[in-house]
Scaffold this active site. Structure first.
Site, PDB file in Angstrom:
ATOM      1  N   SER A 844       0.838  -1.200   0.000  1.00  0.00           N
ATOM      2  CA  SER A 844       0.000   0.000   0.000  1.00  0.00           C
ATOM      3  C   SER A 844       0.879   1.258   0.000  1.00  0.00           C
ATOM      4  O   SER A 844       1.622   1.492  -0.945  1.00  0.00           O
ATOM      5  CB  SER A 844      -0.961  -0.041   1.188  1.00  0.00           C
ATOM      6  OG  SER A 844      -1.984   0.906   1.049  1.00  0.00           O
ATOM      7  N   ASP A 918      -9.097  -4.721  -6.118  1.00  0.00           N
ATOM      8  CA  ASP A 918      -8.748  -3.827  -5.010  1.00  0.00           C
ATOM      9  C   ASP A 918      -9.780  -2.703  -4.892  1.00  0.00           C
ATOM     10  O   ASP A 918      -9.939  -1.910  -5.809  1.00  0.00           O
ATOM     11  CB  ASP A 918      -7.355  -3.229  -5.258  1.00  0.00           C
ATOM     12  CG  ASP A 918      -6.796  -2.513  -4.036  1.00  0.00           C
ATOM     13  OD1 ASP A 918      -7.587  -2.168  -3.129  1.00  0.00           O
ATOM     14  OD2 ASP A 918      -5.576  -2.293  -3.987  1.00  0.00           O
ATOM     15  N   HIS A 952      -7.487  -5.478  -1.526  1.00  0.00           N
ATOM     16  CA  HIS A 952      -6.283  -4.749  -1.124  1.00  0.00           C
ATOM     17  C   HIS A 952      -5.324  -5.653  -0.350  1.00  0.00           C
ATOM     18  O   HIS A 952      -4.110  -5.518  -0.450  1.00  0.00           O
ATOM     19  CB  HIS A 952      -6.676  -3.539  -0.284  1.00  0.00           C
ATOM     20  CG  HIS A 952      -5.565  -2.572  -0.055  1.00  0.00           C
ATOM     21  ND1 HIS A 952      -4.892  -1.959  -1.095  1.00  0.00           N
ATOM     22  CD2 HIS A 952      -4.991  -2.107   1.082  1.00  0.00           C
ATOM     23  CE1 HIS A 952      -3.966  -1.155  -0.608  1.00  0.00           C
ATOM     24  NE2 HIS A 952      -3.996  -1.240   0.709  1.00  0.00           N
TER      25      HIS A 952
END
Length: 982
Positions: A844, A918, A952
């Site tokens: 991330s 995601d 994610h």
């Protein structure tokens, strides 16, 4: 954050929990935040794209309840045996977390496994570039899921420990057995993505939800000894279990059951009788709708459940031809600086389909009257929450209404909160009606205008409270007289007999209340821009608060000054959790008998003359220059000073997790209180114990084996070193068991990090973590490479500091490079690493960091790994992470921070991995796809792996193992570890 197991202490809280994805859509938080339902259940291989840099500059391209065991949204399957948790109701929450020496050689190749119906692989390799006899192998590996080396796979595939939950009577433990990683087939099931919610249309539930595989119970005898597990009978073999919760009196356990078999059907409501250990369905004539709600205990015998309407029509069919164009308009010119939401409605038809699947009916069931049928106490509507009053007389129910929006998720749709009679469902009073909210403010501390945070006082049979903003919800607006006002409303709630009364005002943004009794409650407020956090004490009385007393005034960044949070205890009469308050007379013992250690003079500090009055039990992490030292303090309310009752002692890291005694009317003091404590050290995982003050005599609750015995004895150092601007930094350096730098020489090093923003340099430099914490190795942890003979620098602090009026991100690049440089230099200084043999990686925002460092400090790293990252900040124009400014307010900063804009400067190889589904608002898969194309266009050696159906955070067994295989291959490809072989 507490490594070992999930133990929950039951209190009377609504048994229903929104599926995490539904919670997110309901607007609980913004965030860096999903893509298209699969048409069939297929196993798809990751899509791999490559670009290789060709020498000579030529470019060549080639190919309340215990939540569900796991649900799509968080990317979150529960922490494997890892969190000793105490769930509270209105008084706030807290949590206590619960080999052979690997060879230093490049051995253990990744292997393909399984078959895949289709794959997308970009591959155009010439014979000159391919190594002899390996081109076919590469093609096979790229066209199917792969497996990492066995020393990694064995750790990842270890059996997870069960989750445990104490009964309200504290004499039993519910044992819920968890599966390992779910298969990709589960994630590939058809789902709908509507209004920010991902749902399973066949099951009328959140999508991608995994289940517990079994349920049992352990009895705790009068000596606090935990007996052997007993099976609960009646549950079909192969069935899934979710949303388990105790009845308030602990005589029953309710849960949702997924019938065995591959067919997806709605969940069923079951109840297990503790006396007979027999489970059975209790609503056979109904099927649950669990997208927003499941069920809740109203009292010891009564349940209210959310069910599919019995006369529910089939879902709407999509028109063959559209009725007209899709139109959005901002006719009045209002500002709506919304961050980039995902999975929004795209048409009126989408709205109709969404309404069909989330519509439910509330059904009341009295288990004490088995001959009476359940009663429908509501009409069909979109009920999103059900919260019974502590006395069980009322239901606080929130419904979602039209008009829907194509611009925001369903959490900002119109919402109506009503008070119903808990027996008949009759409307007693409307509490709030909020209109559609599309004018979202992106400044931190902004909230939705109108009545919010509506709930029941935990210390009162039936009194509501809520907050109302005075700044229109916009944190950028200056106001006088307080930003928020908290009101109360008491039973009987009639319009003529009961009116809201002002309880208190907060100068900063209201953040909740911990209730004690009519004489004491704590209210919390905070302000993001200054990082200020305050705790005030006040006397709530019967709903009209008295003058407030400031107890805590600090900055959230300063961990050393954190006095901890209040401990809670269950009120036997109401079944709710309240602050643990002690009277002077209750203590019945002097200081010597209490074994008091010392005072925290900086914050509080108790003197003999301060004796008398009331006390609150507090617990905290105890951050300090030597690391975290968890503690329990006694807060004296008259003086505002504390006395240290207990603190963890090295070499153990111990935490008091919860009080497992009830607040009974008889004498109640420290001597009679039972606590749950976890104990771990650097070698062995946390185990849980029942103990009494002063915590010396203990009865073991858990006895979990070491989860990765091959790495038992791994070595951990907490490094403290200085950045060139004087800021102190911290990092955890791990090396394999038995490694000695002087004897064995330097190792290849994996540096894995995540930058964070600060307003204060001193706070940014504070010590973090504990040398005595057991190293928790999750499924995708960088610590897995200890098993491959690597050193791992995990979590080196990368503070981005903007003191005063300065914006931290205006100096992001320089501070990031300086932090990374200092970290690498420190590891080299210790002789553990050597220049040129570092790999940088992150997930991330950590992926964003890794790409930036390859562009700005290529001399530090041999290659990089970036998972689920964002690389072009212009695609998140209304803010990201802690950045409140928009692209148009800080265009230079947005551009300077974006590694996408620096693609021509990246010369080191970069592996990017991204979930194709995601939903994170800042990390669409497009971010990785465009970054890959930019790098390939400049001849950079790079690889992009897209994981089908993943979000994610990756959850499927195939995806996780493939991710680890890709990372391992990439690391060993660009760092030759043969020199380190031993």
């Amino acid at each position: 954050m507490y490594p070992t197991m999930s133990i929950r202490i039951s209190a009377k809280t609504p048994a229903t929990r929104l599926a995490v994805c539904a919670k997110r859509a309901l607007g609980t938080h913004p965030g860096e935040k999903q893509q298209q339902p699969p048409q069939q259940q297929q196993q798809l291989s990751p899509q791999a794209h490559h670009s290789q840099h060709v020498p000579g500059g030529h470019k060549q391209q080639h190919g309340k309840t215990i939540p569900p065991c796991g649900s799509y949204a968080a990317g979150a399957s529960p922490t494997p045996a890892s969190a000793l948790q105490h769930h509270r109701s209105s008084s706030g929450g807290g949590a206590l977390r619960s080999g052979r020496r690997p060879g230093l050689s490049n051995t253990g190749s990744a292997h393909s496994f399984g078959t895949t119906p289709r794959a997308s692989v970009s591959s155009d390799v010439t014979a000159a570039e391919a190594q002899p006899a390996t081109a076919a192998e590469k093609q096979q590996q790229q066209s199917g899921y792969r497996r990492p080396p066995e020393e990694i796979a064995r750790i990842v595939e270890h059996e997870p420990s069960p989750s445990l939950s104490f009964s309200p009577t504290r004499d039993r433990l519910l044992v819920l057995h968890r599966p390992s990683m779910p298969p990709i087939a589960l994630l590939a099931r058809p789902e709908l993505k509507l209004a920010g919610v991902r749902l399973d249309p066949a099951a009328y539930s959140g999508s991608r939800m995994t289940s517990y595989t079994g349920m049992g119970m352990k009895r705790i005898d009068e000596n606090n000894e935990v007996l052997e597990e007993m099976a609960i009978t009646g549950i079909p073999e192969g069935a899934g279990i979710n949303y388990a919760s105790w009845s308030p009196n602990g005589e029953r356990v309710a849960f949702c059951l997924t019938p065995p078999g591959d067919e997806r059907v709605p969940l069923e409501l079951w109840v297990a009788d503790v006396a007979t250990m027999q489970a059975a369905p209790v609503l056979p004539q109904y099927k649950l709708n669990t997208i927003f709600e499941t069920y809740t205990w109203v009292d010891d015998d009564v349940l209210v459940a959310s069910v599919i309407p019995p006369d529910h029509a089939p879902p709407p069919t999509k028109p063959v031809a559209p009725a007209g164009p899709v139109i959005q308009e901002n006719a009045v010119g209002q500002k709506a600086e919304a961050r980039t939401y995902t999975d929004l409605l795209k048409s009126d038809h989408d709205g109709d389909v969404f309404e069909h699947y989330v519509t439910n009916v509330l059904v009341r069931l009295d288990l004490s009257r088995p001959d009476e049928p359940p009663v429908e106490i509501s009409n069909a509507a979109i009920h999103t929450s059900i919260n019974p009053s502590p006395d069980g007389e009322y239901l606080l129910v929130t419904k979602m209404e039209r008009p829907f929006s194509l611009s925001v998720p369903c959490g900002l749709f119109p919402r109506r909160t009503q008070l119903l009679d808990a027996t008949t469902g009759t409307l007693v009073r409307e509490i709030a009606a909020l209109p559609l909210h599309e004018q979202v403010h992106t400044s931190f501390n902004s909230v939705r205008p109108g009545r919010r945070s509506i709930g029941w006082r935990a210390d009162h049979p039936a009194q509501l409270y809520w907050a109302e903003t005075q700044d229109g919800g916009d944190a950028a607006v200056e106001v006088d007289g307080g930003r928020d006002i908290v009101y109360t409303l008491s039973a009987p709630f009639g319009e003529e007999t009961s009116q809201p009364r002002e309880l208190l005002r907060t100068q900063l943004r209201y953040g909740g209340i911990s209730w004690g009794d009519s004489q004491l409650a704590f209210v919390y407020e905070s302000w993001w821009r200054t990082r200020a956090v305050r705790t005030w004490g006040f006397s709530p009385g019967d709903g009209e608060g008295s003058n407030m007393t400031l107890f805590i005034d600090r900055t959230s960044e300063d961990r050393y000054s954190d006095p901890g949070g209040v401990m809670s205890i269950e009120r036997e009469d109401l079944g709710t959790s309240v602050m643990c308050l002690l009277e002077e007379a209750d203590l019945q013992m002097d200081k010597e008998e209490l074994h008091l250690e010392h005072s925290n003079e900086k914050i509080l500090g108790l003197n003999p003359e301060d004796a008398g009055g009331r006390y609150v039990l507090m617990r905290g992490e105890g951050a300090s220059e030597v690391g975290d030292v968890p503690f329990v303090d006694l807060l004296h309310l008259n003086s505002g000073k504390t006395q240290r009752l207990w603190s963890s002692q090295a070499p153990k890291l111990e935490r008091i997790g919860a009080i497992i005694s009830d607040d009974r009317p008889e004498y109640f003091g420290l001597k009679r209180m039972r606590f749950l404590i976890s104990s771990e050290d650097a070698l062995d995982p946390a185990q849980s114990y029942i103990t009494k003050f002063p915590f010396t005599e203990r009865h073991q609750v858990t006895d979990f084996p070491h989860p990765y015995p091959s790495l038992r004895g791994l070595q951990k150092q907490i490094l403290r070193y200085e950045r060139r601007d004087g800021v102190m930094l911290t990092a955890n350096l791990y090396t394999p068991p038995g490694y000695d730098a002087e004897r064995d020489g330097p190792l290849p090093v994996l540096l894995w990090a995540y930058p964070r923003e600060f307003k204060n340099a001193q706070a940014a430099g504070q010590m973090r973590g504990s040398p005595h914490r057991f190293p928790s190795i999750e499924k995708k942890s960088p610590l897995l490479w200890l098993a491959r003979g690597w050193a791992v620098l995990d979590g080196p602090t990368m503070p981005i500091i903007g003191e005063g009026d300065k914006e931290a991100n205006d100096e992001f690049v320089q501070q990031l490079v300086d932090s990374a440089t200092a970290a690498v230099q420190e590891v080299v200084r210790l002789g553990v690493g050597t220049p040129g043999k570092f790999v940088v990686g992150g997930h991330s925002y950590g992926a964003f960091m890794a790409a930036n460092l390859l562009a700005r400090a290529p001399e530090l790293f041999a290659c990089g790994i970036a998972r689920s990252g964002a690389y072009n900040r212009t695609l998140t124009p209304f803010g990201f992470q802690a950045e409140e400014r928009t692209l148009w307010q800080a265009s230079d900063t947005y551009a300077e921070m974006s590694p996408f804009m620096q693609a021509d400067k990246i010369k080191k190889p970069l592996l990017m991995i991204h979930g194709q589904d995601d939903p994170n608002s800042g990390t669409y898969p497009m971010q990785s796809e465009r970054m890959f194309n930019a790098l390939r266009g400049h001849g950079v050696e790079c690889k992009l792996v897209l994981l089908p159906h993943e979000a994610h955070h990756y959850r499927a067994r195939e995806s996780i193992l493939h991710t680890l295989a890709e990372q391992d291959e990439w690391m060993h490809k660009y760092i030759n570890t043969e020199d380190n072989a031993s």
